[in-house]
Design an enzyme around this catalytic site. Structure first.
Site, PDB file in Angstrom:
ATOM      1  N   ASP A  56       9.525  -0.589  13.778  1.00 22.65           N
ATOM      2  CA  ASP A  56       8.890   0.424  12.939  1.00 22.65           C
ATOM      3  C   ASP A  56       9.486   0.230  11.548  1.00 22.65           C
ATOM      4  OD1 ASP A  56       8.130   2.663  11.512  1.00 22.65           O
ATOM      5  OD2 ASP A  56       8.560   4.084  13.107  1.00 22.65           O
ATOM      6  N   TYR A 148      -3.775   6.033  -0.830  1.00 25.38           N
ATOM      7  CA  TYR A 148      -3.619   4.659  -0.346  1.00 25.38           C
ATOM      8  C   TYR A 148      -3.443   3.704  -1.529  1.00 25.38           C
ATOM      9  CZ  TYR A 148      -4.830   0.168   1.802  1.00 25.38           C
ATOM     10  OH  TYR A 148      -4.822  -1.143   2.211  1.00 25.38           O
ATOM     11  N   LYS A 152      -0.088   1.322  -2.621  1.00 24.83           N
ATOM     12  CA  LYS A 152      -0.198  -0.112  -2.853  1.00 24.83           C
ATOM     13  C   LYS A 152       0.087  -0.460  -4.314  1.00 24.83           C
ATOM     14  CE  LYS A 152      -1.340  -1.537   1.288  1.00 24.83           C
ATOM     15  NZ  LYS A 152      -0.442  -2.416   2.064  1.00 24.83           N
TER      16      LYS A 152
END
Length: 271
Positions: A56, A148, A152
């Site tokens: 993870d 999102y 990024k």
């Protein structure tokens, strides 16, 4: 020369496609993911060249320990692919604090922990490639995927700095800005906000605009990645996808047009 890859999020989508392409090219791969079962078939076909490790990426200590195991498995790392990611889908106002923090833990901090963990090994061996898998949408926010894109975009900026810091050690980094591929990101990799009815009209418009087309198969992007890692002098940024290239070009052109339209106001201030 046989290369050793370290690929996060390797069990599905782009990560799976890159893992398979590297193995088919005769390279060795350390594939990491939270669920490794989807890689059983590849392990059967490449028992000596594929090492699977559970991870993870939000667990920094586990990341460093896993990178150590990866180096021990094959003695080195040549290509590191930061591919693990998730999607938080919804309007910014709708997102909860828990959703936002969990999203950034994967998309920003997870990739950062991997980068920090592999750099000492790449620096010591005097070579290596880091591929930061981001998106063609990092040039600006967009409704429903703003968080999102923000994650990024943060990774893009961090990666720019890493590229300049690590180049002196023979380590080269490319920010790989992917277009839309059928990776399952909008299904298994998605956390959705609770819809606010105030945004329903915009939501309906966006859903109609996006349509139901899932995009091309991730395997169609793999040859570009394989060619990229062969380049002796790779680009700092690479857009993957012809249609995505056109969209980015249009977006950058529109932004520069707006800057120029208001240049007179910008120049009224010192600095």
């Amino acid at each position: 020369m046989t290369r050793v890859w370290f690929i996060t999020g390797a069990s599905r989508g782009l990560g799976r496609a890159f893992t398979e392409a590297a193995l088919d090219a005769g390279d060795r791969v350390v594939a990491v993911a939270r669920n490794l079962e989807p890689l059983d078939d590849l392990a059967g076909r490449h028992p000596a060249d594929l090492v699977r490790l559970p991870l993870d990426v939000t667990d920094r200590a586990a990341v460093f320990a896993t990178v150590g195991k990866a180096v021990a498995a094959f003695g080195r790392l040549d290509v590191v692919v930061n591919n693990a990611g998730a999607l938080l889908l919804g309007m910014v106002e709708e997102a909860t604090e828990e959703q936002i923090r969990a999203h950034f833990d994967v998309n920003v901090f997870g990739a950062l922990w991997v980068t920090q963990a592999v750099l000492p090994h790449l620096r010591d061996q005097g070579s290596g490639r880091i591929l930061q898998i981001t998106t063609m949408g990092t040039g600006g926010g967009f409704p429903m995927v703003g968080l999102y894109a923000a994650g990024k975009s943060a990774l893009d900026s961090i990666s720019d700095a890493v590229a300049m810091e690590a180049e002196q050690f023979g380590v080269k980094l490319t920010i790989v800005q992917m277009g839309g591929y059928d990776t399952g990101l909008f299904t298994t990799g998605t956390t959705a906000t609770t819809p606010d009815p105030n945004y329903q009209k915009l939501r309906d418009q966006l859903i109609e605009m996006w349509g139901e087309e899932a995009g091309p198969a991730p395997a169609t992007a793999a040859p570009v990645i394989m060619e990229l890692v062969d380049l002796p002098d790779p680009p700092r940024r690479l857009i993957v996808g012809g249609a995505s290239f056109d969209i980015v070009q249009q977006s950058l052109g529109a932004r520069m047009g707006e800057y120029r339209a208001w240049e007179h106001l910008s120049r009224r201030a010192a600095g």
